[in-house]
Design a protein around this motif. Sequence first.
Motif, PDB file in Angstrom:
ATOM      1  N   UNK A 156       0.911  -1.286   0.115  1.00  0.00           N
ATOM      2  CA  UNK A 156       0.041  -0.004   0.065  1.00  0.00           C
ATOM      3  C   UNK A 156       0.956   1.051   0.054  1.00  0.00           C
ATOM      4  N   UNK A 157       1.852   1.186   0.900  1.00  0.00           N
ATOM      5  CA  UNK A 157       3.052   2.415   0.784  1.00  0.00           C
ATOM      6  C   UNK A 157       3.489   2.595  -0.442  1.00  0.00           C
ATOM      7  N   UNK A 158       4.014   1.439  -1.121  1.00  0.00           N
ATOM      8  CA  UNK A 158       4.570   1.547  -2.303  1.00  0.00           C
ATOM      9  C   UNK A 158       3.571   2.103  -3.501  1.00  0.00           C
ATOM     10  N   UNK A 159       2.604   1.746  -3.418  1.00  0.00           N
ATOM     11  CA  UNK A 159       1.711   2.137  -4.443  1.00  0.00           C
ATOM     12  C   UNK A 159       1.113   3.749  -4.132  1.00  0.00           C
ATOM     13  N   UNK A 160       0.995   3.955  -2.817  1.00  0.00           N
ATOM     14  CA  UNK A 160       0.801   5.434  -2.600  1.00  0.00           C
ATOM     15  C   UNK A 160       1.996   6.366  -2.978  1.00  0.00           C
ATOM     16  N   UNK A 161       3.080   6.081  -2.885  1.00  0.00           N
ATOM     17  CA  UNK A 161       4.109   6.641  -3.372  1.00  0.00           C
ATOM     18  C   UNK A 161       4.185   6.687  -4.569  1.00  0.00           C
ATOM     19  N   UNK A 162       4.144   5.727  -5.440  1.00  0.00           N
ATOM     20  CA  UNK A 162       3.795   5.815  -6.819  1.00  0.00           C
ATOM     21  C   UNK A 162       2.632   6.763  -7.349  1.00  0.00           C
ATOM     22  N   UNK A 163       1.611   6.849  -6.535  1.00  0.00           N
ATOM     23  CA  UNK A 163       0.449   7.573  -7.045  1.00  0.00           C
ATOM     24  C   UNK A 163       0.762   9.077  -6.797  1.00  0.00           C
ATOM     25  N   UNK A 164       1.519   9.301  -5.689  1.00  0.00           N
ATOM     26  CA  UNK A 164       1.800  10.665  -5.422  1.00  0.00           C
ATOM     27  C   UNK A 164       2.882  11.191  -6.507  1.00  0.00           C
ATOM     28  N   UNK A 165       3.844  10.245  -7.057  1.00  0.00           N
ATOM     29  CA  UNK A 165       4.815  10.884  -8.058  1.00  0.00           C
ATOM     30  C   UNK A 165       3.700  11.031  -9.352  1.00  0.00           C
ATOM     31  N   UNK A 166       2.990  10.253  -9.550  1.00  0.00           N
ATOM     32  CA  UNK A 166       2.169  10.533 -10.686  1.00  0.00           C
ATOM     33  C   UNK A 166       1.267  11.671 -10.606  1.00  0.00           C
ATOM     34  N   UNK A 167       0.824  11.752  -9.571  1.00  0.00           N
ATOM     35  CA  UNK A 167       0.093  13.180  -9.215  1.00  0.00           C
ATOM     36  C   UNK A 167       0.996  14.384  -9.651  1.00  0.00           C
ATOM     37  N   UNK A 168       2.081  14.062  -8.897  1.00  0.00           N
ATOM     38  CA  UNK A 168       3.029  15.289  -9.060  1.00  0.00           C
ATOM     39  C   UNK A 168       3.601  15.660 -10.219  1.00  0.00           C
ATOM     40  N   UNK A 169       3.692  14.578 -11.145  1.00  0.00           N
ATOM     41  CA  UNK A 169       4.260  14.838 -12.607  1.00  0.00           C
ATOM     42  C   UNK A 169       3.024  15.198 -13.431  1.00  0.00           C
ATOM     43  N   UNK A 170       1.621  15.086 -12.982  1.00  0.00           N
ATOM     44  CA  UNK A 170       0.723  15.538 -13.840  1.00  0.00           C
ATOM     45  C   UNK A 170       0.626  17.174 -13.385  1.00  0.00           C
ATOM     46  N   UNK A 171       1.022  17.466 -12.342  1.00  0.00           N
ATOM     47  CA  UNK A 171       0.993  19.079 -11.687  1.00  0.00           C
ATOM     48  C   UNK A 171       2.253  19.598 -12.203  1.00  0.00           C
ATOM     49  N   UNK A 172       3.165  19.256 -12.724  1.00  0.00           N
ATOM     50  CA  UNK A 172       4.457  19.604 -13.173  1.00  0.00           C
ATOM     51  C   UNK A 172       5.734  19.659 -12.296  1.00  0.00           C
ATOM     52  N   UNK A 173       5.670  18.702 -11.451  1.00  0.00           N
ATOM     53  CA  UNK A 173       6.673  18.337 -10.464  1.00  0.00           C
ATOM     54  C   UNK A 173       7.261  16.976 -10.681  1.00  0.00           C
ATOM     55  N   UNK A 174       8.692  17.127 -10.576  1.00  0.00           N
ATOM     56  CA  UNK A 174       9.405  15.679 -10.486  1.00  0.00           C
ATOM     57  C   UNK A 174       9.341  15.017  -9.255  1.00  0.00           C
ATOM     58  N   UNK A 175       9.102  13.845  -8.891  1.00  0.00           N
ATOM     59  CA  UNK A 175       9.396  13.218  -7.627  1.00  0.00           C
ATOM     60  C   UNK A 175      10.546  12.331  -7.506  1.00  0.00           C
ATOM     61  N   UNK A 176      11.325  12.400  -6.617  1.00  0.00           N
ATOM     62  CA  UNK A 176      12.325  11.420  -6.182  1.00  0.00           C
ATOM     63  C   UNK A 176      12.230  10.950  -4.796  1.00  0.00           C
ATOM     64  N   UNK A 177      12.435   9.678  -4.652  1.00  0.00           N
ATOM     65  CA  UNK A 177      12.235   8.823  -3.377  1.00  0.00           C
ATOM     66  C   UNK A 177      13.660   8.406  -2.934  1.00  0.00           C
ATOM     67  N   UNK A 178      14.076   8.884  -1.833  1.00  0.00           N
ATOM     68  CA  UNK A 178      15.281   8.706  -1.271  1.00  0.00           C
ATOM     69  C   UNK A 178      15.340   8.078   0.018  1.00  0.00           C
ATOM     70  N   UNK A 179      16.261   7.329   0.262  1.00  0.00           N
ATOM     71  CA  UNK A 179      16.721   6.696   1.569  1.00  0.00           C
ATOM     72  C   UNK A 179      16.103   5.519   1.742  1.00  0.00           C
ATOM     73  N   UNK A 180      15.624   4.539   0.708  1.00  0.00           N
ATOM     74  CA  UNK A 180      15.238   3.298   0.908  1.00  0.00           C
ATOM     75  C   UNK A 180      16.384   2.493   1.573  1.00  0.00           C
ATOM     76  N   UNK A 181      16.071   1.940   2.827  1.00  0.00           N
ATOM     77  CA  UNK A 181      17.144   1.050   3.506  1.00  0.00           C
ATOM     78  C   UNK A 181      17.451  -0.256   2.497  1.00  0.00           C
ATOM     79  N   UNK A 182      18.453  -0.757   2.748  1.00  0.00           N
ATOM     80  CA  UNK A 182      19.093  -1.999   2.024  1.00  0.00           C
ATOM     81  C   UNK A 182      18.130  -3.143   2.203  1.00  0.00           C
ATOM     82  N   UNK A 183      17.878  -3.388   3.620  1.00  0.00           N
ATOM     83  CA  UNK A 183      17.006  -4.489   3.808  1.00  0.00           C
ATOM     84  C   UNK A 183      15.522  -4.261   3.143  1.00  0.00           C
ATOM     85  N   UNK A 184      14.824  -3.120   3.294  1.00  0.00           N
ATOM     86  CA  UNK A 184      13.717  -2.834   2.615  1.00  0.00           C
ATOM     87  C   UNK A 184      13.972  -2.902   1.068  1.00  0.00           C
ATOM     88  N   UNK A 185      14.686  -2.523   0.528  1.00  0.00           N
ATOM     89  CA  UNK A 185      15.010  -2.692  -0.910  1.00  0.00           C
ATOM     90  C   UNK A 185      15.093  -4.307  -1.296  1.00  0.00           C
TER      91      UNK A 185
END
Length: 128
Positions: A62-91
Amino acid sequence: MNSGPALVSILRQGDTLVASVHTALDDSEMVRFQNDLVRQIGEYRARGVIIDVAALDVIDSFASRTLQTIADIARLRGAVTVIVGIQPDVAFAMVRLGMGMGEVTTALDLEEGMAHLARLREVGNARG
């Protein structure tokens, strides 16, 4: 009345919003974060959004999909999204579970995320 520490902070740095997730968010908190961030993208006319998830030791589907949705909405509003800090174990867990960030750009940390946005601006300025 909310007397506890903030779960997420959203700071403005020029035309970039930096959202730091400080603790795991349940689904309703994740949706509230999405709504707050999308509102601020418009309010501050942001061109870049960095979401720092370094404090998270789990990113569920759910969190992964929500982050992707935020990025999609931001792109449609003219902003670029970068997700940072994903921990190695999480990745590692995300890859094992077949979860990813889709088309969303990721970077090691906040510094690299800001550098990525700066490079995109330079390319945009060279074209414009």
